[in-house]
Design a protein around this motif. Sequence first.
Motif, PDB file in Angstrom:
ATOM      1  N   MET A   1       0.278  10.926 -15.784  1.00 50.81           N
ATOM      2  CA  MET A   1      -0.197   9.584 -15.565  1.00 50.81           C
ATOM      3  C   MET A   1       0.240   9.054 -14.204  1.00 50.81           C
ATOM      4  SD  MET A   1      -0.040   6.086 -17.862  1.00 50.81           S
ATOM      5  CE  MET A   1       0.460   6.759 -19.347  1.00 50.81           C
ATOM      6  N   THR A   2       0.754   9.904 -13.307  1.00 51.89           N
ATOM      7  CA  THR A   2       1.125   9.466 -11.974  1.00 51.89           C
ATOM      8  C   THR A   2      -0.142   9.062 -11.230  1.00 51.89           C
ATOM      9  OG1 THR A   2       3.016  10.936 -11.928  1.00 51.89           O
ATOM     10  CG2 THR A   2       2.229  10.167  -9.811  1.00 51.89           C
ATOM     11  N   VAL A   3      -0.120   7.888 -10.646  1.00 53.20           N
ATOM     12  CA  VAL A   3      -1.301   7.368  -9.976  1.00 53.20           C
ATOM     13  C   VAL A   3      -0.929   6.883  -8.586  1.00 53.20           C
ATOM     14  CG1 VAL A   3      -2.495   6.660 -12.082  1.00 53.20           C
ATOM     15  CG2 VAL A   3      -0.912   5.085 -11.009  1.00 53.20           C
ATOM     16  N   ALA A   4      -1.943   6.753  -7.739  1.00 49.25           N
ATOM     17  CA  ALA A   4      -1.726   6.176  -6.420  1.00 49.25           C
ATOM     18  C   ALA A   4      -1.760   4.665  -6.575  1.00 49.25           C
ATOM     19  CB  ALA A   4      -2.816   6.642  -5.463  1.00 49.25           C
ATOM     20  N   VAL A   5      -0.666   4.028  -6.264  1.00 44.94           N
ATOM     21  CA  VAL A   5      -0.584   2.576  -6.373  1.00 44.94           C
ATOM     22  C   VAL A   5       0.029   2.024  -5.101  1.00 44.94           C
ATOM     23  CG1 VAL A   5      -0.490   2.335  -8.890  1.00 44.94           C
ATOM     24  CG2 VAL A   5       1.579   2.819  -7.656  1.00 44.94           C
ATOM     25  N   SER A   6      -0.399   0.823  -4.728  1.00 43.63           N
ATOM     26  CA  SER A   6       0.160   0.203  -3.534  1.00 43.63           C
ATOM     27  C   SER A   6       1.444  -0.532  -3.896  1.00 43.63           C
ATOM     28  CB  SER A   6      -0.857  -0.772  -2.934  1.00 43.63           C
ATOM     29  OG  SER A   6      -0.900  -1.952  -3.710  1.00 43.63           O
ATOM     30  N   PRO A   7       2.340  -0.712  -2.920  1.00 43.98           N
ATOM     31  CA  PRO A   7       3.576  -1.432  -3.195  1.00 43.98           C
ATOM     32  C   PRO A   7       3.311  -2.862  -3.662  1.00 43.98           C
ATOM     33  CG  PRO A   7       3.540  -0.608  -0.916  1.00 43.98           C
ATOM     34  CD  PRO A   7       2.255  -0.204  -1.573  1.00 43.98           C
ATOM     35  N   ASP A   8       2.208  -3.452  -3.185  1.00 49.10           N
ATOM     36  CA  ASP A   8       1.856  -4.816  -3.611  1.00 49.10           C
ATOM     37  C   ASP A   8       1.462  -4.860  -5.072  1.00 49.10           C
ATOM     38  OD1 ASP A   8       2.274  -5.549  -0.964  1.00 49.10           O
ATOM     39  OD2 ASP A   8       0.158  -5.338  -0.441  1.00 49.10           O
ATOM     40  N   GLY A   9       1.114  -3.693  -5.641  1.00 48.66           N
ATOM     41  CA  GLY A   9       0.724  -3.623  -7.045  1.00 48.66           C
ATOM     42  C   GLY A   9       1.911  -3.545  -7.984  1.00 48.66           C
ATOM     43  N   LEU A  10       3.140  -3.618  -7.452  1.00 50.79           N
ATOM     44  CA  LEU A  10       4.374  -3.586  -8.240  1.00 50.79           C
ATOM     45  C   LEU A  10       4.434  -2.382  -9.184  1.00 50.79           C
ATOM     46  CD1 LEU A  10       4.595  -7.409  -9.016  1.00 50.79           C
ATOM     47  CD2 LEU A  10       5.777  -6.139  -7.212  1.00 50.79           C
ATOM     48  N   PRO A  11       4.378  -1.163  -8.637  1.00 55.45           N
ATOM     49  CA  PRO A  11       4.430   0.035  -9.487  1.00 55.45           C
ATOM     50  C   PRO A  11       5.818   0.236 -10.085  1.00 55.45           C
ATOM     51  CG  PRO A  11       4.575   0.661  -7.191  1.00 55.45           C
ATOM     52  CD  PRO A  11       4.325  -0.832  -7.213  1.00 55.45           C
TER      53      PRO A  11
END
Length: 185
Positions: A1-11
């Motif tokens: 379930m590892t996904v590409a997320v932006s830092p603004d998306g609060l991963p």
Amino acid sequence: MTVAVSPDGLPALVLNADYRPLSYYPLSLWSWQDAIKAVFLERVNIVAEYEHAVSSPTFSMKLPSVVSLKAYVKPSRHPAFTRFNVFLRDRFQCQYCGTPEDLTFDHVIPRHRGGATTWENVVAACSPCNLRKGGMMPAHAKMWPLQKPFQPTVHDLHNNGRLFPPNHLHESWMDYLYWDVELEP
């Protein structure tokens, strides 16, 4: 379930039950939505939180910034043979000239000469070197890989992945990343 997320998306950084990241490269991150879902399904423990909270009419909670799985996931001993993992093994460098630009992969022993598409015969190569070598044997082309191709372990790939940290590392993640590296005196 590892996904590409932006830092603004609060991963959320995802740790195994032993508090090691599931992977270093790419870093094991979940979107905040997946992290909250896993919390409610009781699959993870919240280890650290962001200041930001989400709310419904009857409930409010801070978003998790680090979660650990409740059940240990045994890492694979042998990584998958993929283009990405070949590049990671070879540290994203052409194995003939060392450049990180325009990478593809090369069969050290060409396929038409019986070379297989395996860990032990494929290396990262830039397009110019790949074209220059063509279908020739290394001795005929006078081109030898900088390192002999080999089947890496997951540990080898993790070590190489540490050389390429993501662009964003939240401060709450730092206590859980790279904790198994030797400390400087």
